[in-house]
Design a protein around this motif. Sequence first.
Motif, short mmCIF file in Angstrom:
data_model
loop_
_atom_site.label_atom_id
_atom_site.label_comp_id
_atom_site.label_asym_id
_atom_site.label_seq_id
_atom_site.Cartn_x
_atom_site.Cartn_y
_atom_site.Cartn_z
N SER A 33 0.86 -1.18 0.00
CA SER A 33 0.00 0.00 0.00
C SER A 33 0.89 1.23 0.00
O SER A 33 1.55 1.52 1.00
CB SER A 33 -0.90 0.02 1.22
N LEU A 70 -1.90 4.43 -4.53
CA LEU A 70 -3.01 5.37 -4.58
C LEU A 70 -2.38 6.73 -4.81
O LEU A 70 -1.68 7.27 -3.93
CB LEU A 70 -3.81 5.37 -3.27
N THR A 96 -8.93 -2.74 1.81
CA THR A 96 -8.88 -3.59 0.61
C THR A 96 -7.47 -4.09 0.37
O THR A 96 -7.26 -5.02 -0.40
CB THR A 96 -9.35 -2.82 -0.63
N TRP A 140 -9.75 2.62 1.28
CA TRP A 140 -8.81 1.89 0.42
C TRP A 140 -7.92 0.94 1.20
O TRP A 140 -7.70 -0.20 0.75
CB TRP A 140 -7.94 2.90 -0.33
N ASN A 151 -4.27 3.38 -8.69
CA ASN A 151 -5.49 3.95 -8.16
C ASN A 151 -5.29 5.46 -8.08
O ASN A 151 -4.16 5.94 -7.98
CB ASN A 151 -5.78 3.39 -6.76
#
Length: 210
Positions: free
Chosen positions: A6, A166, A204, A201, A184
């Motif tokens: 992430s 992201l 996930t 987010w 993303n």
Amino acid sequence: MSTDRSIVLFDLFGVVARHQRPGALGKMAARCHTPTDAFTTAYWACRPPYDAGQQSAPEYWTAVLRRLSLSVDADTIEELRLTDIDSWSRIDEPMVAYAQSLRDVAEVALLSNIPSDHADAFLAAQPWLHHLDHVAFSGKIKAAKPAPAAFHHCVVAMRAAPADFLFVDDREENVRAAQAMGMNGHVFTDRDELAAVIDAWLPTRGLTWS
């Protein structure tokens, strides 16, 4: 494909730093004894190669002054350069604190369109940048958003997959370019909305806040 990491990839100006100081272009125009509108047009028209590391600061300012049919001298160039750097020096303290707090639950990186000499000044003045997982400045990596190469640099440098990211930027065209690369994306408007997006987010990704 994802490596199940992430990574929140922030834009700088308009997200964790302020946009250009109001009145700065007028101040630079006055130094050149030229109308602000004409100076502003030349300033932005000549900017892309400078942002992308294809021109030095003297080369950029020479192009601006010549576009305005003004004489070029080293003292004027240096004064304009320093005024310009100062005009982009303000950060958003709450957003910086929020970005830093995310490192408890995610990797945090930054991708900014900023000339190389501006980047050096920002790095010197903002020590928190050195604690992020990766910092990419367009003038250093020789690629500026929304060019795919700018996003590709971050993927390669962090040894990640595009889906691990992201990307957060206040300009929709940059977010769309990141999404086209497989990242993303979120168009930034304010911190509360961003926090809600990130909170949704992270689960996930198999992560939760500690």
